[in-house]
Design a protein around this motif. Structure first.
Motif, short mmCIF file in Angstrom:
data_model
loop_
_atom_site.label_atom_id
_atom_site.label_comp_id
_atom_site.label_asym_id
_atom_site.label_seq_id
_atom_site.Cartn_x
_atom_site.Cartn_y
_atom_site.Cartn_z
N TYR A 1 0.78 -1.24 -0.01
CA TYR A 1 -0.03 -0.19 0.10
C TYR A 1 0.71 1.14 0.16
O TYR A 1 0.61 2.36 -0.62
CB TYR A 1 -0.95 0.03 1.13
CG TYR A 1 -1.94 1.05 1.27
CD1 TYR A 1 -2.92 1.00 0.18
CD2 TYR A 1 -1.80 2.18 1.83
CE1 TYR A 1 -3.68 2.30 0.11
CE2 TYR A 1 -2.74 3.30 1.99
CZ TYR A 1 -3.72 3.28 1.10
OH TYR A 1 -4.60 4.38 1.12
N THR A 53 3.63 2.77 -6.33
CA THR A 53 2.43 2.70 -7.03
C THR A 53 1.49 1.31 -6.42
O THR A 53 2.09 0.68 -5.64
CB THR A 53 2.51 2.16 -8.52
OG1 THR A 53 1.41 1.86 -9.03
CG2 THR A 53 3.60 0.92 -8.52
N THR A 54 0.37 1.68 -6.18
CA THR A 54 -0.53 0.78 -5.39
C THR A 54 -1.09 -0.27 -6.39
O THR A 54 -1.94 -1.24 -5.93
CB THR A 54 -1.78 1.42 -4.92
OG1 THR A 54 -2.76 1.92 -5.93
CG2 THR A 54 -1.40 2.48 -3.83
N ARG A 55 -0.54 -0.58 -7.54
CA ARG A 55 -1.09 -1.56 -8.36
C ARG A 55 -0.81 -3.00 -7.71
O ARG A 55 -2.06 -3.66 -7.94
CB ARG A 55 -0.32 -1.57 -9.97
CG ARG A 55 -0.47 -0.53 -10.50
CD ARG A 55 0.01 -0.84 -12.15
NE ARG A 55 1.55 -0.87 -12.11
CZ ARG A 55 2.27 -0.03 -12.46
NH1 ARG A 55 2.01 1.19 -12.40
NH2 ARG A 55 3.58 -0.07 -12.38
N PHE A 92 -0.99 -3.90 -4.76
CA PHE A 92 -1.94 -3.84 -3.65
C PHE A 92 -3.45 -4.05 -4.19
O PHE A 92 -4.39 -4.85 -3.58
CB PHE A 92 -2.05 -2.81 -2.65
CG PHE A 92 -3.00 -2.51 -1.74
CD1 PHE A 92 -2.99 -3.02 -0.38
CD2 PHE A 92 -4.10 -1.82 -1.69
CE1 PHE A 92 -3.74 -2.92 0.60
CE2 PHE A 92 -5.24 -1.90 -0.86
CZ PHE A 92 -4.93 -2.51 0.39
N ASP A 93 -3.93 -3.07 -5.21
CA ASP A 93 -5.06 -2.88 -5.97
C ASP A 93 -5.46 -4.62 -6.42
O ASP A 93 -6.58 -4.91 -6.38
CB ASP A 93 -5.15 -2.14 -6.89
CG ASP A 93 -5.04 -0.72 -6.29
OD1 ASP A 93 -5.53 -0.49 -4.98
OD2 ASP A 93 -4.75 0.25 -6.84
N ALA A 128 -6.17 -6.81 -3.76
CA ALA A 128 -7.72 -6.49 -3.43
C ALA A 128 -8.64 -6.98 -3.86
O ALA A 128 -9.73 -7.57 -3.84
CB ALA A 128 -7.85 -4.94 -2.96
N ALA A 129 -8.42 -6.77 -5.27
CA ALA A 129 -9.54 -7.46 -6.44
C ALA A 129 -9.61 -8.82 -6.50
O ALA A 129 -10.68 -9.51 -6.39
CB ALA A 129 -9.13 -7.01 -7.79
N ARG A 133 -9.86 -4.46 2.06
CA ARG A 133 -11.16 -3.56 1.84
C ARG A 133 -11.88 -3.71 3.15
O ARG A 133 -12.10 -4.70 3.40
CB ARG A 133 -11.61 -3.72 0.40
CG ARG A 133 -10.90 -3.50 -0.78
CD ARG A 133 -11.73 -3.01 -1.96
NE ARG A 133 -12.32 -1.53 -1.50
CZ ARG A 133 -13.64 -1.20 -2.05
NH1 ARG A 133 -14.29 -1.97 -2.94
NH2 ARG A 133 -14.04 0.00 -1.69
N ARG A 193 -9.29 7.64 -1.63
CA ARG A 193 -8.88 7.66 -3.16
C ARG A 193 -7.75 8.38 -3.29
O ARG A 193 -7.76 9.56 -2.58
CB ARG A 193 -10.23 7.98 -3.96
CG ARG A 193 -11.56 7.46 -3.99
CD ARG A 193 -12.45 7.93 -4.93
NE ARG A 193 -13.22 9.06 -4.09
CZ ARG A 193 -12.85 10.38 -4.49
NH1 ARG A 193 -12.12 10.69 -5.52
NH2 ARG A 193 -13.38 11.35 -3.92
N ASP A 194 -6.92 7.95 -3.92
CA ASP A 194 -5.88 8.56 -4.64
C ASP A 194 -4.74 9.39 -3.60
O ASP A 194 -4.53 10.57 -3.75
CB ASP A 194 -6.32 9.56 -5.76
CG ASP A 194 -6.81 8.76 -6.92
OD1 ASP A 194 -6.66 7.63 -7.09
OD2 ASP A 194 -8.04 9.29 -7.47
N ARG A 227 0.56 7.43 2.51
CA ARG A 227 0.19 6.06 2.48
C ARG A 227 1.46 5.22 3.07
O ARG A 227 1.40 3.98 3.26
CB ARG A 227 0.15 5.56 1.04
CG ARG A 227 -1.32 5.95 0.21
CD ARG A 227 -1.15 5.13 -1.15
NE ARG A 227 -0.42 5.92 -2.21
CZ ARG A 227 0.74 5.36 -2.84
NH1 ARG A 227 1.24 4.27 -2.29
NH2 ARG A 227 1.25 6.18 -3.73
#
Length: 339
Positions: free
Chosen positions: A47, A51-53, A55-56, A59-60, A210, A236-237, A243
């Motif tokens: 996180y 970049t949070t790629r 982490f995202d 989460a997905a 999440r 967001r962002d 972070r």
């Protein structure tokens, strides 16, 4: 400093190391819901990466862990008729005020639990670790009620089973909600300085990938009795500087989100939902005391260690909810032996 910390502090390399460790830990988690400590640390490093790629993506993946709950289109409960509006506010601002207050009998029942419980103390000057809350002579900044004591309350069990709250959580998370935390705590005026240990400086929560929380004020809360402060849109962002783990100063937060800090106050029974990956804090009390009740739902139990309270003899409607949605309540022990 651990190897993970050294690499995570080196910029782009943080993702290259943390991502496979978190992925390994997530695969382990799928076996028994437990998360290796190193994998949880790696999740947090992801996180805070440039970049949070990574982490995202994790989460997905976790959002697809369980099938969605079969809930009615107009779920009954304390936020019945408000689900769409609350989800829109959560998505836009990171928090949402509930129209209406929790009924007085439920507030009184929860307060009775908090008034008789032996609590865990935070920032007690004398070093005491536990005590009952005495509103006339508080000795600590914060008094946390044991989760088991809260869960034993029929009032708490009714809220745990509330289908309208499950509907908000599922819609907002984009995943079947998992109940992962029940909490209740007193806050008391103890000087004027903000307590970091009592979460009175800006920070974000990241025990899970999440999550969304319900907060209920069980005492009247005004500007002097510890309002909750949420930075609108900070879910967001966030800039990378916000972070990174730790507490953050007001000036730093305001520079990133000018004028977005919003104080939430209200009379006893006031309810709001929040995604506390956004920046938030509770203001130090100038006088008096405050009692807050909280429920949290997540998309997955991957992350920090969690407790397993025992539902010894769950009452309706929670008994029915346990039967219908066992995966949602899987962290709870049930039955005569708590298995």
């Amino acid at each position: 400093m651990s190897r993970l910390d050294r690499v995570a502090s080196s910029g782009p390399g943080s993702r290259l190391v943390a991502e496979p460790i978190a992925g390994w830990g997530y695969r382990r988690h799928l076996v028994d819901d437990e998360t290796p400590r190193l994998a949880y640390q790696a999740m947090r490093k992801l996180y805070g990466a440039p970049t949070t790629r990574g982490f995202d993506a994790l989460a997905a993946r976790a959002a697809a862990e369980d099938p969605r709950l079969d809930l009615p289109g107009a779920a009954d409960g304390i936020v019945g008729g408000q689900v769409d509006a609350l989800v829109r506010s959560l998505e836009a601002d990171g928090f949402a005020l509930v129209d209406g207050r929790l009924d007085e009998p439920t507030c009184a029942e929860l307060e009775a639990v908090a008034s008789t419980a032996t609590c865990r103390l935070t920032d007690a000057p004398g070093g005491e670790r536990s005590a009952r809350f005495d509103p006339d002579h508080p000795i600590a900044v914060r008094y946390d009620v044991d989760e088991q004591d809260v869960v034993d309350s029929p009032a708490c069990q009714r809220l745990l089973a509330d289908e309208s709250l499950l509907a908000v959580a599922q819609r907002y998370l984009g995943a079947a909600p998992v109940q992962d935390l029940v909490a209740m705590w007193w806050s008391a005026a103890q000087g004027t300085a903000a307590s970091s240990a009592a979460a009175q400086l800006f920070h974000f929560d990241l025990d899970r990938l999440r999550f969304v929380k319900l907060f209920v004020f069980l005492t009247d809360v005004d500007a002097d009795t510890g309002p909750h402060v949420y930075v609108r849109g900070s879910h967001r962002d966030q800039p990378r500087s916000l972070r990174l783990d730790g507490r953050h100063l007001d000036d730093e937060v305001d520079a990133a989100f000018p004028g977005a800090a919003t104080e939430i106050t209200g009379p006893r029974g006031t309810m709001f939902l929040a995604d506390t990956i956004g920046m938030h804090k509770g203001l130090a009390l100038r006088h008096g005391h405050r009692l807050v009740f909280q429920l949290e739902w997540s998309s997955s139990l991957f992350g920090a260690p969690f407790t397993r309270p025992w539902l010894r003899s769950p009452e309706e409607p929670l008994a029915g909810a346990l039967a219908r949605f066992p995966r949602t309540y899987r962290r709870f022990r049930t039955g005569a032996t708590g298995s």
